[in-house]
Design a protein around this motif. Structure first.
Motif: not given
Length: 335
Positions: A203-205, A209
């Motif tokens: 998710i941080n990359r 989504c």
């Protein structure tokens, strides 16, 4: 009770991966498990300052798995008695409504396809399929490979041991149900329609989504009318299914199902282990043995109202997390 039909449109690649001992993460699921959806939506509510303590203790939302959609066809698990010829790719289903389970000694598995190829049939129970113009179409996801370089926090530079490879689903679209009971204090259409939630790894990359689209439905929109055929109803597992009993050894999982006090006969598609992940303790939960998607439960003594309740609310424990979800297998389209 409120019934929501939810579409999840991927706006970035999706990686729903099981634990890996290497730096390679491969998407392990072709559909969105209900437990994944539940975690993503509860996380969204927390991040937007909604109190979910009561929901964690007494769940009022039931999250069905969401299955991939292509050309408005929803691809769901095939029943255990569906076979594909490895030579000509034709499909041959056995209709469980016509199988005599009281005399399995005379039960014969097919050994050739309709084109006459012997010993070439492969069981594909659990694979995601849809029916288009009376023909079976298997779901073929699209993948992309991404490499990511990690940063060593000590040196502040890249590290050869921190290179990760992600094999992710792209251009994915899913559709499923969320059912809430009368005690639910959240209006999901108002809170989530056209909002973004995040699922899976990376998710941080920028991975994971999903754009959410919600329509509210009635029970009649979801439930078809089914007549008992040969005095039985066949339920197909759309998610892992299991039961839990209390014994002298504590909680024990098994595959004994009773629906309206009538014991079910089972055609198993094999077993697997399922687990969850606690967003409270940040740890994996206990693994539970379950029957795979595509397994069949055969029962009688069931009314139309009972069918509606079973299809919407499941048949066993942990239905809030998307386990024990079933649908009625259509006699005229036994796939």
């Amino acid at each position: 009770m409120r019934i929501y039909e939810v579409e999840y449109n991927a706006e970035s690649p999706i990686i729903l991966s099981r634990p890996s001992v290497t730096n390679v993460f491969h998407n392990s699921y072709k559909y969105l498990p209900g437990s994944t959806i539940r975690g993503a939506i509860l996380t969204y509510l927390i991040n937007n300052n909604h109190d979910i303590k009561e929901e964690m203790v007494k769940p009022s939302m039931l999250f069905h798995p969401a299955f991939p959609v292509k050309d408005d066809l929803v691809f769901k698990p095939a029943q255990v008695l569906l076979f594909r010829c490895k030579l000509c790719n034709t499909y041959k289903p056995l209709n469980p409504y016509e199988v005599n389970l009281d005399n399995l000694d005379n039960f014969e598995m097919p050994f050739k396809c309709d084109n006459g190829h012997p010993f070439a049939l492969k069981p594909i129970g659990g694979e995601l399929i849809a029916i288009k113009d009376g023909r079976v179409e298997e779901y073929k996801p699209k993948y992309a490979i991404f490499d990511s370089v990690g940063i060593n926090r000590v040196t502040g530079s890249s590290d050869v041991n921190l290179i990760y490879t992600y094999i992710a689903l792209i251009n994915a679209k899913y559709r499923g149900l969320i059912v809430t009971n009368d005690s639910c204090k959240f209006d999901l259409k108002e809170l989530l329609d056209n909002e973004v939630i995040f699922v899976g790894k990376g998710i941080n990359r920028g991975f994971g989504c999903l754009r959410v689209k919600i329509k509210e439905k009635s029970k009649h929109d979801i439930i078809k009318k089914y007549d008992k055929l040969n005095n039985k109803i066949v339920l197909k597992a759309l998610s892992p299914i299991f039961n839990i009993n209390i014994s002298d050894n504590g909680l024990v999982t098994n595959y004994e199902f009773k629906i309206k006090l009538s014991r079910c006969k089972i055609l198993s598609n094999g077993s697997m282990y399922v687990s969850g992940f606690s967003i409270v303790s940040n740890t994996e939960k206990v693994k539970i043995a379950a029957l795979k998607e595509g397994s069949l439960l055969i029962t009688d003594n069931i009314s139309e109202d009972d069918i509606a309740d079973i299809v919407l609310n499941g048949i066993g424990p942990f239905i809030c997390a998307g386990f024990n979800i079933v649908e009625v297998l259509d006699h005229d389209s036994p796939y």
